[in-house]
Design an enzyme around this catalytic site. Structure first.
Site, mmCIF file in Angstrom:
data_model
loop_
_atom_site.group_PDB
_atom_site.id
_atom_site.type_symbol
_atom_site.label_atom_id
_atom_site.label_comp_id
_atom_site.label_asym_id
_atom_site.label_seq_id
_atom_site.Cartn_x
_atom_site.Cartn_y
_atom_site.Cartn_z
ATOM 1 N N ASP A 146 0.843 -1.185 0.000
ATOM 2 C CA ASP A 146 0.000 0.000 0.000
ATOM 3 C C ASP A 146 0.882 1.239 0.000
ATOM 4 O O ASP A 146 1.817 1.343 0.799
ATOM 5 C CB ASP A 146 -0.921 -0.008 1.222
ATOM 6 C CG ASP A 146 -2.159 0.845 0.998
ATOM 7 O OD1 ASP A 146 -2.463 1.166 -0.173
ATOM 8 O OD2 ASP A 146 -2.820 1.190 1.982
ATOM 9 N N GLU A 172 -10.729 3.806 3.962
ATOM 10 C CA GLU A 172 -9.840 4.618 3.137
ATOM 11 C C GLU A 172 -10.169 4.327 1.679
ATOM 12 O O GLU A 172 -10.100 3.187 1.228
ATOM 13 C CB GLU A 172 -8.363 4.310 3.418
ATOM 14 C CG GLU A 172 -7.870 4.876 4.743
ATOM 15 C CD GLU A 172 -6.343 4.849 4.887
ATOM 16 O OE1 GLU A 172 -5.681 4.062 4.177
ATOM 17 O OE2 GLU A 172 -5.830 5.624 5.722
ATOM 18 N N GLU A 206 -9.348 4.053 -1.946
ATOM 19 C CA GLU A 206 -8.117 3.868 -2.721
ATOM 20 C C GLU A 206 -8.424 3.240 -4.079
ATOM 21 O O GLU A 206 -9.496 2.669 -4.293
ATOM 22 C CB GLU A 206 -7.127 2.941 -1.982
ATOM 23 C CG GLU A 206 -6.704 3.438 -0.618
ATOM 24 C CD GLU A 206 -5.474 2.725 -0.072
ATOM 25 O OE1 GLU A 206 -4.742 2.086 -0.871
ATOM 26 O OE2 GLU A 206 -5.248 2.808 1.145
ATOM 27 N N ASP A 214 -9.115 0.343 2.315
ATOM 28 C CA ASP A 214 -8.105 -0.037 3.312
ATOM 29 C C ASP A 214 -8.653 0.307 4.701
ATOM 30 O O ASP A 214 -8.265 1.292 5.326
ATOM 31 C CB ASP A 214 -6.824 0.746 3.005
ATOM 32 C CG ASP A 214 -5.709 0.479 3.998
ATOM 33 O OD1 ASP A 214 -5.688 -0.618 4.576
ATOM 34 O OD2 ASP A 214 -4.867 1.377 4.179
ATOM 35 N N ARG A 222 -8.189 3.673 13.639
ATOM 36 C CA ARG A 222 -7.318 4.836 13.870
ATOM 37 C C ARG A 222 -6.737 4.892 15.272
ATOM 38 O O ARG A 222 -5.615 5.365 15.460
ATOM 39 C CB ARG A 222 -8.089 6.122 13.589
ATOM 40 C CG ARG A 222 -8.610 6.245 12.181
ATOM 41 C CD ARG A 222 -7.494 6.172 11.160
ATOM 42 N NE ARG A 222 -8.015 6.435 9.812
ATOM 43 C CZ ARG A 222 -7.283 6.309 8.711
ATOM 44 N NH1 ARG A 222 -6.017 5.912 8.782
ATOM 45 N NH2 ARG A 222 -7.807 6.558 7.541
ATOM 46 N N LYS A 278 -4.538 -2.182 10.357
ATOM 47 C CA LYS A 278 -4.987 -2.322 8.976
ATOM 48 C C LYS A 278 -5.076 -3.765 8.498
ATOM 49 O O LYS A 278 -5.735 -4.029 7.498
ATOM 50 C CB LYS A 278 -4.057 -1.531 8.043
ATOM 51 C CG LYS A 278 -4.223 -0.005 8.173
ATOM 52 C CD LYS A 278 -3.170 0.744 7.413
ATOM 53 C CE LYS A 278 -3.361 2.250 7.515
ATOM 54 N NZ LYS A 278 -4.384 2.780 6.590
ATOM 55 N N THR A 302 -9.077 -5.860 4.156
ATOM 56 C CA THR A 302 -8.964 -4.922 3.044
ATOM 57 C C THR A 302 -9.939 -5.410 1.982
ATOM 58 O O THR A 302 -9.931 -6.593 1.643
ATOM 59 C CB THR A 302 -7.525 -4.909 2.477
ATOM 60 O OG1 THR A 302 -6.612 -4.590 3.531
ATOM 61 C CG2 THR A 302 -7.386 -3.912 1.340
ATOM 62 N N GLU A 314 -9.795 12.341 8.042
ATOM 63 C CA GLU A 314 -9.629 13.679 7.474
ATOM 64 C C GLU A 314 -10.933 14.463 7.473
ATOM 65 O O GLU A 314 -10.963 15.645 7.829
ATOM 66 C CB GLU A 314 -9.121 13.579 6.034
ATOM 67 C CG GLU A 314 -7.699 13.098 5.903
ATOM 68 C CD GLU A 314 -7.348 12.870 4.436
ATOM 69 O OE1 GLU A 314 -7.061 13.831 3.724
ATOM 70 O OE2 GLU A 314 -7.396 11.700 4.001
#
Lengths: 441, 441
Positions: free
Chosen positions: A141, A213, A215, A247, A251, A267, A271, A388
């Site tokens: 990744d 995430e 991706e 992903d 956190r 992680k 996935t 984010e």
């Protein structure tokens, strides 16, 4: 770069009617590869998506529909995964694509023959299970969005959001291959160590910071041996196609465990990939220049700097994240869009990532999977993860039900979508990459 | 913990004479598994080491020597790798061990029958090629020596050598499975980005900081599914056996690239394992208490704390690093020992690493490989890599030729050795883990 070929002609139509429906992900110009299982048998089969159907490649080979292809290619189409076709490489996959296009067109003799055998060759997508399309030898990744790296860096390291190596090194790390699953697999909330109170010892329990995430990942084709590099000018030959990738990340676990060797349990619990591999050939009309580095940024070092890659190494792919909560589904609400971005905003191209990966002699095998890292653009609306979007939970999102989300709640379904569209070209979609969060065990 | 069984009786002798030679790594009490190739055929075969010979398991099955075993076990012994035997698990491997012990003893009817077929069953080690013994689905590397972590941390982060998570989290990261090779494979010096002058841009070229890392690795057996954990009390059931591992590292590349996601190209160019898997059963006489945590250190969190593991989770294995330079070999000098340590000094046990790995639901598959991280003890003489031994090159070593080494030079051969010895038990050795550094391409 591959010049557009006849399989991309926007005027092509398939005898599979819904392939040309407005907004369809899989028109005849797309023809992505995948691996599916009929609901009546265990054996996986290679398939090609067309509209809401799958062309069964094993059935097509048995029916003689792929006789124009060489025996190794026909063998690959009869195997249990895409590894064999990926081992053969892009030229052979392109040959399959050309034959499949003729078989599925409504204006060729081959197409009329195939149409007559429709019941043998085609199966409805809702009647099959989709699998991870290849055995993944290694999953890597990357971290190729400078916006993501800067946003996340500001949360974890306020004094130094973007580290000095970022603009020189396509930062990446090895991920876990065993826990890559296909869209739709459940997402069990993981347990892990976290330290909510920095003045107390850490605790072990269900993650309270589960995130997605957004991706895009490239599937590697061909094989290089240990010690062999892949010059950037030839990196495109090693790219079979792209899928969406989620992903999933814990956190709170990540922030406690990640130093000094990087993310691990935060992680590796899961996935998710979208099961259709959209070929690089199908994406030819949507190639884009590499990210334009702001004035003052260093040029890529020579081993990462190729004129063709700078000119065409990007992909103009719109990427969206949608979410539906249990309450939303119970109230009959449609999923809500959380963000919208574009792969063009990535600081590094896939060719740069791949050339970098092999630059020290690390061998790359067919079926290896390289994730882009979270795709976040410069606007807040294009941030590709909750970390984010909510500023690490400090600014929760509000859903249409009035519920709020700092991170994911049990029952939340996350849906990644990706597509390419422009005038003069057929729309190329990726299909969904979905997963519903289940309570911790 | 497995109680010593009859296969470990120190009085056992084999009809393979050199099995009981003083200092032999592979006496009849060891019987490690490996995968080899005859010099006359391509097909890999499962073998068991005895003295300086290999028991050819395929030949033994064909000769009916393993008829006492169940058909799935016999199939596993006829396969091309150890994955099938690892999938079956420790009980079945133990059954193979018992039968092999009887076949190789000099005082049983089975042994006399096998001895009579010696030419069919045995092959000299110097007539075969040894392979990586299993297809490695995923390779994980830990960081389990607190001495290594502290020494390295002091070099990379003088203000905070040991990070706050270290004594709570068995720190690990995912490594690269594709570039794991068997002892003897050449070690090509990698190219990479490094920044020798912190006031100038980085450069790309051959690493000037090539290093070895002395490690021990555990091979995983059995299979857990995604979402399933492995309680620490059952972690030993998932450990098939141990090999030596050299995690070759490019220190200049590592220091420039490793933040924030951990080592990547600095380590993925090559990892060497010793090809013989010494079973956990063979190591039963050498189990040791877990590392005694200094007063003031926290106890392991409950999911990592098991009374039996604390009492017997360690292994008393002596580990050494030897080096010979080109000039030393040209002058007929023997390799020189650089360090000597013991696996007992590791802060975390393999059971803790394995239970931690699965604690978030990451699935573990047969053939997965888990490295310990560099084995360094408290003394300077037990530091397991040059980075530590030479204080990042500041205090170079002097070889018997007068040559000095800050890091490895082209032509250097690094040899890892490991063995267990104590009164009342047979010596159990690992065989060598070797590699010669070749010039960058």
């Amino acid at each position: 770069m591959t010049a557009p070929d006849e399989t991309l002609d926007v005027a092509l139509r398939s005898w599979v009617d819904d392939a040309q429906a407005p907004g369809a992900d899989f028109p005849i110009q797309n023809l992505p590869f995948g691996v599916f299982r009929h609901d009546y048998e265990e054996r996986p089969r290679v398939g090609i998506a067309i509209g809401t159907h799958v062309l069964d490649c094993l059935a097509a080979v048995r029916a003689g529909m792929f006789d124009a292809l060489s025996p190794p290619v026909r063998d690959a189409l009869q195997s249990w995964s895409l590894n064999a076709l990926m081992a053969l490489g892009r030229d052979d996959a392109r040959a399959v694509r050309r034959v499949a296009s003729r078989l599925l067109r409504d204006d060729t003799d081959d197409g009329r023959s195939a149409h007559a055998m429709r019941d043998v060759l085609l199966v409805r997508m809702d009647r099959v299970g989709m699998l991870v399309p290849a055995e993944i030898g290694d999953y890597t990744d990357f971290y190729a969005s400078v916006f993501h790296a800067t946003n996340v860096g500001a949360l974890f390291r306020p004094d130094q959001p973007l580290l000095p190596n970022y603009k020189y090194v396509p930062i990446g790390y090895h991920g876990r291959a065993s826990s890559v699953v296909a869209s739709g697999a459940p997402v069990r909330r993981p347990h892990g160590q976290r330290r909510p109170d920095p003045n107390a010892p850490p605790v072990f329990g269900p993650s309270a910071g589960l995130d997605y995430e957004l991706e895009v990942a490239v599937w590697v084709c061909g094989e290089s041996t240990i010690g062999e590099t892949v010059p950037i000018a030839r990196a495109a030959d090693r790219m079979f196609g792209l899928s969406l990738l989620n992903d999933w990340s814990a956190r709170d676990v990540q922030s406690w465990e990640y130093q000094p060797l990087g993310p691990f349990l935060a992680k590796n619990f899961l996935t998710t990939v979208s099961p259709w591999v959209v070929t690089i050939d199908a994406l030819a009309p949507f190639r884009a220049p590499a990210f334009e580095r702001p004035a003052g940024d260093p040029a890529p070092l020579p081993y990462l700097n190729d004129a063709a890659d700078q000119a065409h190494g990007g992909f103009d792919i719109t990427l969206e994240v949608w979410l539906s909560s249990t309450a939303m589904r119970e109230q009959g609400m449609a999923p809500v869009r959380l963000s919208s971005g574009n792969l063009r905003t990535m600081y590094w191209t896939f060719a740069q990532m791949l050339a970098h990966h092999a630059s020290g002699g690390c061998n790359l095998r067919p079926g290896d999977l390289l994730g882009s890292g979270t795709v976040s653009g410069p606007e807040k609306s294009s941030r590709g993860c909750l970390l984010e979007l909510t500023t690490r939970g400090a600014e929760p999102l509000t859903l249409p039900t009035g519920e709020t989300r700092a991170f994911l709640a049990d029952g939340d379904e996350v849906i990644l979508k990706g597509w390419c569209a422009r005038d003069g070209a057929a729309r190329i979609g990726f299909g969904d990459c979905r997963g519903i969060v289940r309570a911790a065990q």
